[in-house]
Design a protein around this motif. Structure first.
Motif, PDB file in Angstrom:
ATOM      1  N   ALA A 108      51.820  60.533  88.495  1.00 36.34           N
ATOM      2  CA  ALA A 108      52.665  59.371  88.042  1.00 36.34           C
ATOM      3  C   ALA A 108      52.538  59.126  86.312  1.00 36.34           C
ATOM      4  O   ALA A 108      53.442  59.871  85.827  1.00 36.34           O
ATOM      5  CB  ALA A 108      52.190  58.117  88.822  1.00 36.34           C
ATOM      6  N   ALA A 109      51.639  58.671  85.986  1.00 34.28           N
ATOM      7  CA  ALA A 109      51.072  58.441  84.638  1.00 34.28           C
ATOM      8  C   ALA A 109      51.118  60.095  83.852  1.00 34.28           C
ATOM      9  O   ALA A 109      51.932  60.119  83.008  1.00 34.28           O
ATOM     10  CB  ALA A 109      49.686  58.114  84.417  1.00 34.28           C
ATOM     11  N   ASP A 112      54.767  61.678  84.206  1.00 38.66           N
ATOM     12  CA  ASP A 112      55.925  60.730  83.294  1.00 38.66           C
ATOM     13  C   ASP A 112      55.696  61.350  81.953  1.00 38.66           C
ATOM     14  O   ASP A 112      56.601  61.168  81.316  1.00 38.66           O
ATOM     15  CB  ASP A 112      55.474  59.402  83.452  1.00 38.66           C
ATOM     16  CG  ASP A 112      55.971  58.677  84.735  1.00 38.66           C
ATOM     17  OD1 ASP A 112      56.700  59.293  85.754  1.00 38.66           O
ATOM     18  OD2 ASP A 112      55.713  57.504  85.362  1.00 38.66           O
ATOM     19  N   ARG A 113      54.422  61.092  81.466  1.00 40.52           N
ATOM     20  CA  ARG A 113      54.288  61.532  80.211  1.00 40.52           C
ATOM     21  C   ARG A 113      54.647  63.102  79.784  1.00 40.52           C
ATOM     22  O   ARG A 113      55.369  63.270  78.853  1.00 40.52           O
ATOM     23  CB  ARG A 113      52.795  61.264  79.867  1.00 40.52           C
ATOM     24  CG  ARG A 113      52.663  61.691  78.123  1.00 40.52           C
ATOM     25  CD  ARG A 113      51.023  61.638  77.868  1.00 40.52           C
ATOM     26  NE  ARG A 113      50.436  60.136  78.051  1.00 40.52           N
ATOM     27  CZ  ARG A 113      49.416  59.766  77.670  1.00 40.52           C
ATOM     28  NH1 ARG A 113      48.244  60.880  77.111  1.00 40.52           N
ATOM     29  NH2 ARG A 113      48.855  58.764  77.747  1.00 40.52           N
ATOM     30  N   VAL A 115      56.992  64.541  81.507  1.00 45.03           N
ATOM     31  CA  VAL A 115      58.468  64.676  81.267  1.00 45.03           C
ATOM     32  C   VAL A 115      59.082  64.377  79.961  1.00 45.03           C
ATOM     33  O   VAL A 115      60.015  64.755  79.396  1.00 45.03           O
ATOM     34  CB  VAL A 115      59.223  64.005  82.528  1.00 45.03           C
ATOM     35  CG1 VAL A 115      60.706  64.068  82.406  1.00 45.03           C
ATOM     36  CG2 VAL A 115      58.884  64.862  83.879  1.00 45.03           C
ATOM     37  N   ALA A 116      58.614  63.078  79.661  1.00 39.12           N
ATOM     38  CA  ALA A 116      58.950  62.582  78.191  1.00 39.12           C
ATOM     39  C   ALA A 116      58.526  63.577  77.137  1.00 39.12           C
ATOM     40  O   ALA A 116      59.406  63.419  76.095  1.00 39.12           O
ATOM     41  CB  ALA A 116      58.081  61.153  78.122  1.00 39.12           C
ATOM     42  N   GLN A 157      58.278  63.561  92.749  1.00 41.95           N
ATOM     43  CA  GLN A 157      57.152  64.040  92.221  1.00 41.95           C
ATOM     44  C   GLN A 157      56.935  65.602  92.694  1.00 41.95           C
ATOM     45  O   GLN A 157      56.506  66.443  92.143  1.00 41.95           O
ATOM     46  CB  GLN A 157      56.034  63.020  92.490  1.00 41.95           C
ATOM     47  CG  GLN A 157      56.005  61.824  91.797  1.00 41.95           C
ATOM     48  CD  GLN A 157      54.970  60.891  92.380  1.00 41.95           C
ATOM     49  OE1 GLN A 157      54.618  60.800  93.469  1.00 41.95           O
ATOM     50  NE2 GLN A 157      54.621  59.923  91.627  1.00 41.95           N
TER      51      GLN A 157
END
Length: 370
Positions: A108-109, A112-113, A115-116, A157
């Motif tokens: 998750a965290a 997400d980072r 992908v960003a 995910q």
């Protein structure tokens, strides 16, 4: 493909990163600093959050020849995993912190980072496989299979996850690490809970929740047969550490049957009273075919597998077990598997809310009470 390899400092994640690099991916290694104060977490080879682990991960990245960074995720880890762990025990449930870490931190965290920052996927050293159909599957190494703690991952995910070790045994991974010159080849696996430095879960919880004396009650007689300093110190199925004042009439050992935080009561009874044949659960993640469906269910990490009929209605999963199971604890995960020739495929998972005793009707939860 540009991928981020999560490197814990252990042998599995190091070999996973190396395999991803050999496959032609553009790999960057990252170690997750999860401890607010690393000195308070496990030291040496027993943990996964130590300063030594960070150094081992960096050395492995150097040998592989990939860039390496350390990401400080201590606050997210504490809020999503440690605080959740304490709150679940306070509510009379038995959480699985590794599952929560995979769900809230690594996929998750971190994802997400990643992908960003332009990465396409996250590589980990988990022993699990992804089939051509996209379903999560057990590792070929049954003893090291980690599909249970990954079953909480969503479709999105899983689509960005890479598990290079699923087709190898742990012995093969260690041998490969040695051939590659990775210093972690013989490093012992981490055990227990990484954020409990001394391994004393009861003491850890008591320091955060305080003492709360209450009664231990016999399920058959209703008699108070002992006391405790906090119902959070117990889990369903527990036998040791009960310190009961009154022996059972039949002389047999007694086990924790239920925990009721509202009255701060721990109820104990005979082993056979632990048997349940219906399990209910919530927070459902489902990847399989419409239900009801006949499948295998696993009720604890590395626990027994039981055949069951599973039905999903909204956010509720109900499993009717073909054979009774014991020690089913609220807060643990129930994971449903389909038997496939290519390896058992994960159909879905959910968080257990209750188990119904074999001798009871559907309204009598046996696991935990609010």
């Amino acid at each position: 493909m540009r991928v981020l390899a999560a490197m814990s400092g252990g042998v599995d994640s190091a070999v996973a990163a190396a395999r991803a690099h050999d496959a032609g991916h553009d790999v960057t290694g990252v170690h997750l600093a999860l401890a607010r104060n690393p000195q308070t977490y496990r030291t040496g080879a027993r943990g996964c959050c130590t300063l030594e682990d960070s150094r081992d991960a960096r050395r492995a990245a150097d040998v592989i020849g990939i860039p390496f960074y350390v990401w400080d995720m201590a606050d997210q880890f504490h809020e999503s995993v440690v605080d959740n762990f304490v709150a679940e025990y306070a509510a009379g449930r038995t959480p699985n912190p590794c599952l929560r870490c995979n769900e809230k931190i690594k996929f998750a965290a971190v994802l997400d980072r990643a992908v960003a920052l332009g990465f396409d996927a996250v590589v980990t050293g988990h022993h699990a496989r992804l089939g051509a159909d996209g379903l999560l599957r057990r590792s070929v190494d049954d003893g090291k299979d980690q599909s249970y703690v990954l079953a909480v991952l969503t479709r999105a995910q899983l689509d960005r996850a890479v598990f290079p070790l699923g087709d190898s045994t742990k012995a093969q991974v260690r041998a490969e690490a040695a051939e590659r010159g990775l210093a972690v080849a013989d490093k012992p696996d981490s055990h227990d809970i990484c954020f409990i430095a001394d391994g004393d879960t009861r003491g850890f919880l008591e320091r955060r929740l305080g003492t709360a004396p209450g009664d231990i009650v016999d399920s058959r007689t209703g008699e108070t047969i002992g006391t405790h300093n906090g119902a959070f110190s117990y889990t369903v199925g527990q036998r040791k550490g009960l310190d009961l004042r009154v022996p059972a009439a039949d002389g047999r050992p007694r086990y924790v049957l239920s925990i009721t935080p509202k009255t701060n009561t721990v109820t104990v009874g005979p082993r056979e009273a632990l048997a349940v044949d219906v399990v209910t659960a919530t927070r459902v993640i489902w990847h399989g075919e419409p239900t009801p469906v006949e499948c295998d269910v696993q009720l604890r990490a590395h626990g027994e597998v039981v055949r069951a009929e599973v039905t999903v209605e909204g956010d509720t999963l109900t499993a009717r077990l073909h054979e009774p199971a014991r020690g089913v604890a609220a807060g643990q995960a129930i994971v449903a598997y389909r038997r496939d020739p290519g390896g058992d495929a994960v159909l879905g998972s959910a968080t257990i809310t209750a188990g119904v005793p074999v001798s009871s009707g559907p309204a009598e939860p046996a696991v935990a009470h609010a």
